[in-house]
Design a protein around this motif. Structure first.
Motif, PDB file in Angstrom:
ATOM      1  N   MET A  86       7.332  -5.487  -8.870  1.00 46.19           N
ATOM      2  CA  MET A  86       8.122  -4.600  -8.016  1.00 46.19           C
ATOM      3  C   MET A  86       7.771  -3.159  -8.355  1.00 46.19           C
ATOM      4  O   MET A  86       8.523  -2.462  -9.024  1.00 46.19           O
ATOM      5  N   SER A  87       6.602  -2.772  -7.908  1.00 48.60           N
ATOM      6  CA  SER A  87       6.035  -1.469  -8.272  1.00 48.60           C
ATOM      7  C   SER A  87       5.908  -0.596  -7.032  1.00 48.60           C
ATOM      8  O   SER A  87       5.283  -0.995  -6.050  1.00 48.60           O
ATOM      9  N   THR A  88       6.497   0.585  -7.087  1.00 50.50           N
ATOM     10  CA  THR A  88       6.408   1.540  -5.990  1.00 50.50           C
ATOM     11  C   THR A  88       5.697   2.791  -6.484  1.00 50.50           C
ATOM     12  O   THR A  88       6.074   3.365  -7.500  1.00 50.50           O
ATOM     13  N   CYS A 110       5.914  10.324   0.169  1.00 54.23           N
ATOM     14  CA  CYS A 110       4.962   9.331   0.685  1.00 54.23           C
ATOM     15  C   CYS A 110       4.804   8.244  -0.363  1.00 54.23           C
ATOM     16  O   CYS A 110       4.169   8.454  -1.411  1.00 54.23           O
ATOM     17  N   THR A 111       5.418   7.084  -0.122  1.00 54.73           N
ATOM     18  CA  THR A 111       5.456   6.023  -1.135  1.00 54.73           C
ATOM     19  C   THR A 111       4.886   4.718  -0.595  1.00 54.73           C
ATOM     20  O   THR A 111       4.848   4.492   0.620  1.00 54.73           O
ATOM     21  N   ALA A 112       4.486   3.864  -1.534  1.00 53.68           N
ATOM     22  CA  ALA A 112       3.911   2.570  -1.154  1.00 53.68           C
ATOM     23  C   ALA A 112       4.254   1.524  -2.200  1.00 53.68           C
ATOM     24  O   ALA A 112       4.150   1.773  -3.403  1.00 53.68           O
ATOM     25  N   ALA A 149       5.339  -6.425  -4.879  1.00 54.06           N
ATOM     26  CA  ALA A 149       6.130  -7.184  -3.902  1.00 54.06           C
ATOM     27  C   ALA A 149       6.362  -6.347  -2.646  1.00 54.06           C
ATOM     28  O   ALA A 149       6.602  -5.138  -2.729  1.00 54.06           O
ATOM     29  N   GLN A 150       6.295  -6.993  -1.480  1.00 55.59           N
ATOM     30  CA  GLN A 150       6.442  -6.299  -0.204  1.00 55.59           C
ATOM     31  C   GLN A 150       7.830  -6.446   0.398  1.00 55.59           C
ATOM     32  O   GLN A 150       8.347  -5.521   1.008  1.00 55.59           O
ATOM     33  N   ALA A 204      14.130   1.926  -0.142  1.00 51.96           N
ATOM     34  CA  ALA A 204      13.637   3.007  -1.005  1.00 51.96           C
ATOM     35  C   ALA A 204      12.474   2.549  -1.877  1.00 51.96           C
ATOM     36  O   ALA A 204      12.115   3.218  -2.836  1.00 51.96           O
ATOM     37  N   GLY A 205      11.875   1.403  -1.536  1.00 55.61           N
ATOM     38  CA  GLY A 205      10.787   0.859  -2.342  1.00 55.61           C
ATOM     39  C   GLY A 205      11.289  -0.235  -3.264  1.00 55.61           C
ATOM     40  O   GLY A 205      12.442  -0.216  -3.719  1.00 55.61           O
ATOM     41  N   CYS A 206      10.405  -1.195  -3.569  1.00 55.59           N
ATOM     42  CA  CYS A 206      10.832  -2.368  -4.336  1.00 55.59           C
ATOM     43  C   CYS A 206      11.289  -2.041  -5.752  1.00 55.59           C
ATOM     44  O   CYS A 206      12.086  -2.793  -6.325  1.00 55.59           O
TER      45      CYS A 206
END
Length: 307
Positions: free
Chosen positions: A1-3, A12-14, A18-19, A68-70
């Motif tokens: 679970m890495s953002t 700008c995040t990704a 995990a999606q 807000a991202g994983c």
């Protein structure tokens, strides 16, 4: 679970791991306490983006996305615990002390004593630890053999961070599974996957299991160049990204868990040394929750026996 965040624009995040979260009806009921906590706090929301190639479930299975991202899922439970946390601590050795405590050492030389230790790193990394733990495992041939049977897939994730002015735009999908490509298995426009159209675009690519297995020991910079070239072949109309991050996941998803999937295993009873994590169940959110609940049960029983 890495953002991950763009070094040029923190908004700008990704998600490079995990999606999204998939919850079957059984697990939704069994782990209702955890889902309620995440949904009530808006950490998780229903996945509503256009996803091509996603498997259809007719049994009431639901998909959720972390808006807000994983990594916000992990942060949520850390904040609820209220405990002191130390990050970037690479454990290298675990030794038993005369006072019946564990001395844990890190690669940078930090040492600390503990009454009990729970290890949740990938199983092959447990087997690489030095110190007394190595002897304990050596003395238990059956346990060591079972630990050695745990297998993981390997993958690369590529994050492309774009500017607000120049970014890719796809009208028919926000995320898609790619079934006929020699390198990639999945792609997502991450902000749209999370229903954040007002944020800058970040594109995420995950490689296939086969590509990861063949290339995991290659130089990361070389792999990154190859992956970028493959993106340009697939999407020649996309603009150049402002920045790029290539993530190597040597231990991605569990292919073969510990025999019997017990949730956790005891390496030493007193003082307690426990191995847990998705390698002892299966690789998804509910697998991690199942392992944690079993680990808490063992810890509680061990603590109660000392009272």
């Amino acid at each position: 679970m890495s953002t991950s965040r763009s070094p040029l624009d923190g908004s700008c995040t990704a998600d490079l791991g995990a999606q999204y979260i998939t919850a079957t009806p059984d697990y939704q009921a069994k782990h209702n306490e955890f889902y309620d906590s995440l949904l009530t706090s808006k950490v998780l929301e229903p996945l509503k983006c256009k996803t091509e190639g996603m498997k259809d479930f007719a049994d009431g299975t639901k998909h959720y996305v972390a808006s807000a991202g994983c990594n916000s899922i992990v942060k949520h439970f850390f904040s609820e615990g209220g405990h002191q946390l130390h990050f970037e601590q690479h454990v290298s050795a675990i030794d038993l002390q005369p006072d019946n405590k564990w001395l844990v050492r890190t690669k940078l030389g930090r040492e600390e004593l503990f009454d009990a230790v729970v290890l949740t790193m990938p199983v092959p990394q447990i087997l690489q630890l030095e110190g007394q733990i190595k002897q304990l495992l050596s003395d238990d041939e059956e346990l060591t053999h079972k630990l050695q049977t745990v297998k993981y897939s390997s993958r690369f994730a590529l994050g492309l961070f774009f500017s607000r002015i120049s970014a890719p735009s796809e009208s028919t999908w926000d995320a898609k599974y790619i079934n006929d490509h020699d390198v990639f298995r999945f792609v997502a426009l991450d902000n749209r996957k999370r229903q954040k159209d007002d944020l800058p675009v970040a594109a995420v690519f995950h490689t296939s299991i086969g590509f990861g297995e063949k290339n995991i020991d290659r130089n990361l910079d070389e792999v990154q160049l190859e992956l970028i070239a493959k993106v340009k072949e697939l999407f020649p109309h996309w603009p150049e990204p402002e920045s790029v991050k290539c993530q190597k996941w040597r231990y991605s998803q569990v292919l073969e868990p510990f025999p019997g999937a017990p949730g956790c295993v005891l390496i030493n009873k007193s003082p307690l040394l426990l191995a847990a994590g998705d390698g002892f169940v299966h690789s998804n959110f509910d697998g991690c929750v199942s392992s944690s609940l079993q680990a808490v049960k063992v810890l509680t029983e061990a603590a109660s026996s000392k009272l």
